[in-house]
Design a protein around this motif. Structure first.
Motif, mmCIF file in Angstrom:
data_model
loop_
_atom_site.group_PDB
_atom_site.id
_atom_site.type_symbol
_atom_site.label_atom_id
_atom_site.label_comp_id
_atom_site.label_asym_id
_atom_site.label_seq_id
_atom_site.Cartn_x
_atom_site.Cartn_y
_atom_site.Cartn_z
ATOM 1 N N UNK A 53 4.938 17.388 10.539
ATOM 2 C CA UNK A 53 3.647 16.499 9.240
ATOM 3 C C UNK A 53 3.172 16.562 8.507
ATOM 4 N N UNK B 110 -5.876 3.260 -3.633
ATOM 5 C CA UNK B 110 -3.487 2.591 -4.022
ATOM 6 C C UNK B 110 -3.814 2.418 -1.977
ATOM 7 N N UNK B 111 -4.850 2.879 -1.459
ATOM 8 C CA UNK B 111 -4.608 2.199 0.147
ATOM 9 C C UNK B 111 -3.277 3.151 0.313
ATOM 10 N N UNK B 112 -2.566 3.687 0.060
ATOM 11 C CA UNK B 112 -1.422 4.713 0.230
ATOM 12 C C UNK B 112 -2.154 5.841 2.142
ATOM 13 N N UNK C 167 7.256 17.729 -4.411
ATOM 14 C CA UNK C 167 8.052 16.147 -4.779
ATOM 15 C C UNK C 167 7.670 15.651 -6.519
ATOM 16 N N UNK D 167 7.028 8.541 6.012
ATOM 17 C CA UNK D 167 6.280 8.119 7.407
ATOM 18 C C UNK D 167 6.760 8.266 8.887
ATOM 19 N N UNK E 78 8.262 16.252 -9.886
ATOM 20 C CA UNK E 78 8.539 15.267 -10.591
ATOM 21 C C UNK E 78 8.095 15.024 -11.658
ATOM 22 N N UNK F 53 7.725 11.498 9.517
ATOM 23 C CA UNK F 53 7.065 12.630 9.588
ATOM 24 C C UNK F 53 5.785 12.726 9.650
ATOM 25 N N UNK F 54 5.147 11.677 9.361
ATOM 26 C CA UNK F 54 3.325 11.571 9.846
ATOM 27 C C UNK F 54 3.416 11.931 11.479
ATOM 28 N N UNK G 206 1.108 -1.633 -0.170
ATOM 29 C CA UNK G 206 0.107 0.196 -0.200
ATOM 30 C C UNK G 206 0.575 0.855 -0.016
ATOM 31 N N UNK H 98 5.839 18.597 1.585
ATOM 32 C CA UNK H 98 7.166 18.426 0.597
ATOM 33 C C UNK H 98 6.786 17.556 -0.661
ATOM 34 N N UNK H 99 6.120 16.030 0.309
ATOM 35 C CA UNK H 99 6.147 15.273 -0.858
ATOM 36 C C UNK H 99 4.749 15.603 -1.535
ATOM 37 N N UNK I 238 6.362 17.358 5.541
ATOM 38 C CA UNK I 238 5.797 16.384 4.945
ATOM 39 C C UNK I 238 5.073 16.361 3.895
ATOM 40 N N UNK I 239 4.223 16.378 4.214
ATOM 41 C CA UNK I 239 2.596 15.897 3.687
ATOM 42 C C UNK I 239 3.037 16.575 2.221
ATOM 43 N N UNK J 285 -1.134 5.649 5.079
ATOM 44 C CA UNK J 285 0.012 6.322 6.270
ATOM 45 C C UNK J 285 -0.272 6.898 7.000
#
Lengths: 248, 257
Positions: free
Chosen positions: B9, B90-92, B19, A102, B23, A104-105, A88, B15-16, B12-13, B95
């Motif tokens: 947190x 995708x179920x991520x 990126x 992960x 990309x 970071x969360x 996942x 930044x993700x 992080x979201x 996370x």
């Protein structure tokens, strides 16, 4: 000692009307290596999903290291690392990004997470692949990536939902050694698996559930002793068949 | 979770998302720039040069704010609806759901991703527009407030859509059959002053008309509708969507059993 997990009269009925859990009671001691066994649809994944807050329980009480899921949910989440049954993660992301995101969360800064990830990824044989997109990993590597992701915030309780499904025997044994070391260092582990020799090899306590009810909860040693040191697989089949016959 | 950890947190979201956006820039940043560039060429230069001035401005100058806003609206909306739905599919999404990150931070993370893309695309479209006309800014505060609020509003709307979506159809129906018609009929290419009274009255029911006009006011200093009404509507709808998203997250609608 506080139990790692304390479940009392846990019930779950899905919107479809399916009663997945019919009053489950389970106590899992801190430091235990616990096998949660049962056929497909028995309710194992529902229990895990409730413990990790991905499914809402219908009723009952759940405590993680003495903290209630109802009143201290955020705290319980910090204790748990979970390795789900299905892959996942985002297949386009790099291995190191999946781990650091992960972290970071959980409030761990990226620089710290990269430092923390190095020994975990090295131990799981993924360090060389840290800059590869996760879709390029083999099936076994993807499983290990999910273990690494679950460990990055140093959880006290690791939940593994069929972690070795589809993994070759050599890699599986490597994962067993890794999990044994984790457990020896104090991490409580809950394992669901359909490979019963895996449960027999690794776990000190076993619970067998079928159709949403706990049919057996015993230490592995006592269970095997009581059944004349028969293989766990035979004991398991007898219990499941017996409970299915009673239901019919 | 302590404020410092909440910030990590959230960052992080963000930044993700940044990126990811960079990309796949050819999917996230380039298409709206190319599309609006074509609008500038076809409508602004070829057709616009044949048209009369509107409120004293050339047709090209008139449509620039609306076209920027159109790209901001579409990019913000599409970013959150697609990232949230794909994370769910995708179920991520799990996370972040298994972590102690509070719901409002997860919402803020997704919405900020949409805002980031909306503003970035809007800036690129603005730069492209400079090849066709010169920049006029009447009120920078109104302009910035309008564009930021709009991107927040449509990012939230995309998130709510993503929460309810049960399939890939579910993420394309609203943008195709609701958002696009409302945008095209939202006063980007015309002033409703040019309409007969009936169609003028009908146009006033379109919220995008108010958004486009608030933004145009920031550039050109005139609007077909009251700026106060525009901002009241923007803030009101944004608040309603934010509360809706929070309630849906608390219930786990669409992503928890």
């Amino acid at each position: 000692m506080t139990n790692a997990v304390s479940i009392k009269n846990l019930r779950k009925t899905y919107k479809t009307g399916v009663e997945a859990l019919k009053g489950v009671d389970l106590e899992i001691a801190e430091g235990d290596f616990f096998a949660l066994l049962g056929p497909n649809g028995a309710g194992k994944s529902t229990i895990i999903s409730i413990l990790t807050s991905l499914t809402t329980k219908s009723s009952g009480e759940v405590k993680i290291f003495g903290n209630s899921l109802d009143t201290d949910r955020d705290k319980t989440k910090t204790y748990i690392g979970v390795v789900p049954q299905e892959f996942n993660f985002n297949i386009f992301e790099k291995v190191i990004d999946i781990i650091t995101v992960q972290a970071g969360y959980y409030g761990i800064p990226r620089a710290q997470a990269i430092k923390d990830a190095e020994p975990i990824l090295k131990e799981l044989g993924l360090w060389e692949k840290k800059d590869s997109p996760s879709q390029q990993l083999s099936g076994g590597m993807k499983r290990r990536l999910m273990i690494a992701r679950a460990l990055i915030h140093k959880p006290k309780l690791l939940i593994l939902d069929e972690p070795t499904a589809g993994v070759d025997i050599e890699m599986r044994r490597g994962m067993w050694d890794f999990l044994r070391r984790m457990n020896a260092e104090g991490t409580t582990i809950i394992l669901t698996t359909h490979y019963l020799e895996e449960a027999e090899e690794l776990c000190r306590t076993v619970a067998i559930i079928n159709k949403g009810e706990v049919k057996l909860h015993e230490t592995m040693h006592k269970l095997l002793e009581a059944n004349g040191k028969e293989k766990l697989e035979n004991i398991y089949v007898d219990i499941i068949q017996d409970s299915n016959n009673k239901t019919i | 979770m302590s404020p410092a950890k909440i910030w990590i947190s959230y960052y992080t979201m963000l930044r993700k998302e940044f990126v990811r956006m960079v990309r796949i820039w050819s999917q996230t940043l380039l298409p709206p720039v190319v599309t609006t560039g074509l609008y500038f060429i076809v409508f602004g230069s070829f057709i616009g040069s044949q048209l009369q001035a509107i409120h004293g401005f050339s047709y090209m100058q008139f449509i620039v704010p609306g076209l920027i806003m159109m790209s901001v609206i579409t990019s913000s909306y599409m970013n959150t609806v697609s990232t949230f739905y794909f994370a769910k599919w995708q179920r991520n999404l799990d996370e972040v759901l298994v972590s102690p990150t509070p719901d409002w931070v997860v919402i803020a993370g997704y919405v900020s991703g949409g805002v980031m893309r909306g503003l970035l695309v809007g800036t690129l479209v603005l730069i492209v527009s400079l090849f066709f006309t010169h920049l006029i800014i009447y009120n920078i505060a109104v302009l910035l407030c309008a564009v930021v609020l709009t991107s927040v509003m449509f990012s939230l709307a995309g998130l709510v859509n993503g929460i309810f979506a049960k399939g890939f159809d579910g993420i394309s129906i609203v943008p195709t059959f609701v958002l696009t018609p409302l945008t095209y009929l939202g006063g980007i290419f015309y002033s409703i002053d040019q309409f007969p009274p009936f169609w003028r009255a009908v146009s006033l029911f379109n919220p995008i008309l108010y958004i486009v006009n608030a933004f145009r006011y920031g550039f050109l200093g005139f609007s077909d509708v009251s700026i106060a009404t525009s901002f009241t509507l923007l803030i009101g709808i944004t608040l309603v969507l934010a509360v809706t998203a929070l309630v849906l997250f608390k219930r786990g609608t669409g992503f928890k059993n």
